[in-house]
Design a protein around this motif. Sequence first.
Motif, PDB file in Angstrom:
ATOM      1  N   LYS A 141       1.088  -1.712  -0.460  1.00 12.27           N
ATOM      2  CA  LYS A 141       0.521  -0.184   0.344  1.00 12.27           C
ATOM      3  C   LYS A 141       1.084   1.470  -0.100  1.00 12.27           C
ATOM      4  O   LYS A 141       0.574   2.579  -0.672  1.00 12.27           O
ATOM      5  CB  LYS A 141      -0.454  -0.200   1.094  1.00 12.27           C
ATOM      6  CG  LYS A 141      -2.566  -1.213   1.152  1.00 12.27           C
ATOM      7  CD  LYS A 141      -2.992  -1.020   2.891  1.00 12.27           C
ATOM      8  CE  LYS A 141      -3.683  -1.417   2.241  1.00 12.27           C
ATOM      9  NZ  LYS A 141      -4.636  -1.867   3.573  1.00 12.27           N
ATOM     10  N   TYR A 144       2.582   1.844  -3.397  1.00 15.96           N
ATOM     11  CA  TYR A 144       1.599   2.988  -4.222  1.00 15.96           C
ATOM     12  C   TYR A 144       1.403   3.755  -4.370  1.00 15.96           C
ATOM     13  O   TYR A 144       1.314   5.293  -4.769  1.00 15.96           O
ATOM     14  CB  TYR A 144      -0.297   1.860  -4.364  1.00 15.96           C
ATOM     15  CG  TYR A 144       0.145   0.617  -5.158  1.00 15.96           C
ATOM     16  CD1 TYR A 144      -0.048   0.683  -6.283  1.00 15.96           C
ATOM     17  CD2 TYR A 144       0.174  -1.076  -4.527  1.00 15.96           C
ATOM     18  CE1 TYR A 144       0.135  -0.012  -7.910  1.00 15.96           C
ATOM     19  CE2 TYR A 144      -0.268  -1.783  -5.592  1.00 15.96           C
ATOM     20  CZ  TYR A 144      -0.530  -1.623  -6.709  1.00 15.96           C
ATOM     21  OH  TYR A 144      -0.225  -2.679  -7.989  1.00 15.96           O
ATOM     22  N   THR A 145       1.177   4.323  -2.996  1.00 15.95           N
ATOM     23  CA  THR A 145       1.452   5.678  -2.380  1.00 15.95           C
ATOM     24  C   THR A 145       1.884   6.848  -2.800  1.00 15.95           C
ATOM     25  O   THR A 145       1.952   8.256  -3.806  1.00 15.95           O
ATOM     26  CB  THR A 145       1.122   6.300  -0.697  1.00 15.95           C
ATOM     27  OG1 THR A 145      -0.306   5.184  -0.543  1.00 15.95           O
ATOM     28  CG2 THR A 145       1.137   7.556  -0.129  1.00 15.95           C
ATOM     29  N   ARG A 147       4.659   5.857  -5.403  1.00 21.36           N
ATOM     30  CA  ARG A 147       4.258   5.515  -7.265  1.00 21.36           C
ATOM     31  C   ARG A 147       3.350   6.625  -7.851  1.00 21.36           C
ATOM     32  O   ARG A 147       3.359   7.287  -8.302  1.00 21.36           O
ATOM     33  CB  ARG A 147       3.712   4.059  -7.303  1.00 21.36           C
ATOM     34  CG  ARG A 147       3.518   4.120  -8.664  1.00 21.36           C
ATOM     35  CD  ARG A 147       4.675   3.434  -9.520  1.00 21.36           C
ATOM     36  NE  ARG A 147       5.673   5.137 -10.059  1.00 21.36           N
ATOM     37  CZ  ARG A 147       7.055   5.321 -10.363  1.00 21.36           C
ATOM     38  NH1 ARG A 147       7.460   3.515 -10.058  1.00 21.36           N
ATOM     39  NH2 ARG A 147       7.387   6.152 -11.294  1.00 21.36           N
ATOM     40  N   SER A 148       2.260   6.952  -6.498  1.00 25.09           N
ATOM     41  CA  SER A 148       1.292   7.833  -7.093  1.00 25.09           C
ATOM     42  C   SER A 148       1.735   8.970  -7.193  1.00 25.09           C
ATOM     43  O   SER A 148       1.957  10.136  -8.200  1.00 25.09           O
ATOM     44  CB  SER A 148      -0.202   7.732  -6.218  1.00 25.09           C
ATOM     45  OG  SER A 148      -1.410   8.802  -6.343  1.00 25.09           O
ATOM     46  N   LYS A 149       2.511   9.938  -6.320  1.00 21.10           N
ATOM     47  CA  LYS A 149       2.881  10.739  -5.711  1.00 21.10           C
ATOM     48  C   LYS A 149       4.266  11.253  -6.745  1.00 21.10           C
ATOM     49  O   LYS A 149       4.685  12.177  -7.804  1.00 21.10           O
ATOM     50  CB  LYS A 149       3.774  10.619  -4.382  1.00 21.10           C
ATOM     51  CG  LYS A 149       3.020  10.931  -3.405  1.00 21.10           C
ATOM     52  CD  LYS A 149       3.520  11.541  -1.663  1.00 21.10           C
ATOM     53  CE  LYS A 149       2.482  11.113  -1.093  1.00 21.10           C
ATOM     54  NZ  LYS A 149       3.398  11.313   0.550  1.00 21.10           N
ATOM     55  N   ASP A 151       4.313   9.075  -9.868  1.00 20.69           N
ATOM     56  CA  ASP A 151       3.669   9.809 -11.199  1.00 20.69           C
ATOM     57  C   ASP A 151       2.436  10.869 -11.769  1.00 20.69           C
ATOM     58  O   ASP A 151       2.985  11.593 -12.939  1.00 20.69           O
ATOM     59  CB  ASP A 151       3.004   8.936 -11.108  1.00 20.69           C
ATOM     60  CG  ASP A 151       2.932   7.384 -11.617  1.00 20.69           C
ATOM     61  OD1 ASP A 151       4.386   7.147 -11.814  1.00 20.69           O
ATOM     62  OD2 ASP A 151       2.036   6.774 -11.039  1.00 20.69           O
ATOM     63  N   ARG A 152       2.377  11.535 -10.613  1.00 21.76           N
ATOM     64  CA  ARG A 152       1.802  13.372 -10.816  1.00 21.76           C
ATOM     65  C   ARG A 152       3.322  14.397 -10.973  1.00 21.76           C
ATOM     66  O   ARG A 152       2.942  14.768 -11.169  1.00 21.76           O
ATOM     67  CB  ARG A 152       1.733  13.755  -9.247  1.00 21.76           C
ATOM     68  CG  ARG A 152      -0.008  12.369  -8.911  1.00 21.76           C
ATOM     69  CD  ARG A 152      -0.573  12.998  -7.425  1.00 21.76           C
ATOM     70  NE  ARG A 152      -0.954  14.599  -7.858  1.00 21.76           N
ATOM     71  CZ  ARG A 152      -1.348  15.274  -6.426  1.00 21.76           C
ATOM     72  NH1 ARG A 152      -1.020  15.251  -4.972  1.00 21.76           N
ATOM     73  NH2 ARG A 152      -1.220  16.622  -6.878  1.00 21.76           N
TER      74      ARG A 152
END
Length: 273
Positions: A141, A144-145, A147-149, A151-152
């Motif tokens: 988890k 993924y958090t 990874r999201s940052k 990607d942004r």
Amino acid sequence: MKKNLIIVFTILGFFLHAQTVKIKRGIVTLEGVHVAKVSNKSNVYTFMDLKETPIYTIEFVDKSIVDSVRDSYIKLNRIYNKDKTLELDYTSPSAFSGEEKSAAYTCVKSLKIIDERGINIKNLDELFKNSPKRKLDTKTKDAYTIRSKIDRLNITVNNVGEILSNGKPVGYFTNLPASFGSEDTITDKTFVDIEIYDANSKYIGRYITTTKQIKTAGGKIFTLYREMSGRASILKFPTYKAIAERMAILDPNFIKFQEKVIVGEVTKDGVQK
């Protein structure tokens, strides 16, 4: 009488739980009874009834999220109603099971879409109606958090060692090895650390090539790309982009996420154009 029924259902439950799942020549059997067929093409497993009518497919996914954290799961698709794809956890009968056996084992033991009567369409449709959530551990988890940052931020490194976020210069590398520009990965083990500065030439941290470690100006240390074995093997050497991305996570003040810029009307000499 009630006690006898409890014993019967207990024994029946144990029997069903203990069912042996086997695959031989594309035929799935439970306790020696043929219940379904399966074929494999480009790592997509198609499950069919005994008349060889395709019912659904299972595809295994194994991907890197960030650094040494990987995620493995299956994608489940109905052939007769492709309204959506489910991403689900899977189980294996043993650590050495292949994907084909793991797929069948998951269908019987976890998803309950194959039973002693064959492929259970009712249970399959119910699965798509009430999609179960994946059971991700804390490490996955968190990955993924992160990874999201990342990607942004949309970080890139150009051919002169400049670091950009969504196309805007935010920092740069110094002490780059001779191979920079011709290779994306850092394979040179130099005794001079590769340093990172922000757009205002403030020192952010460095990458130590001999230990594959990042050390921030604030003293945080992170080791990139620890070696792993088996199916989860990963890159031995990091890329410049990966170093910039991890530095942005370790030091949130290094790169700030830029919201969409709204440009107003262009004016010249007080007159709108």
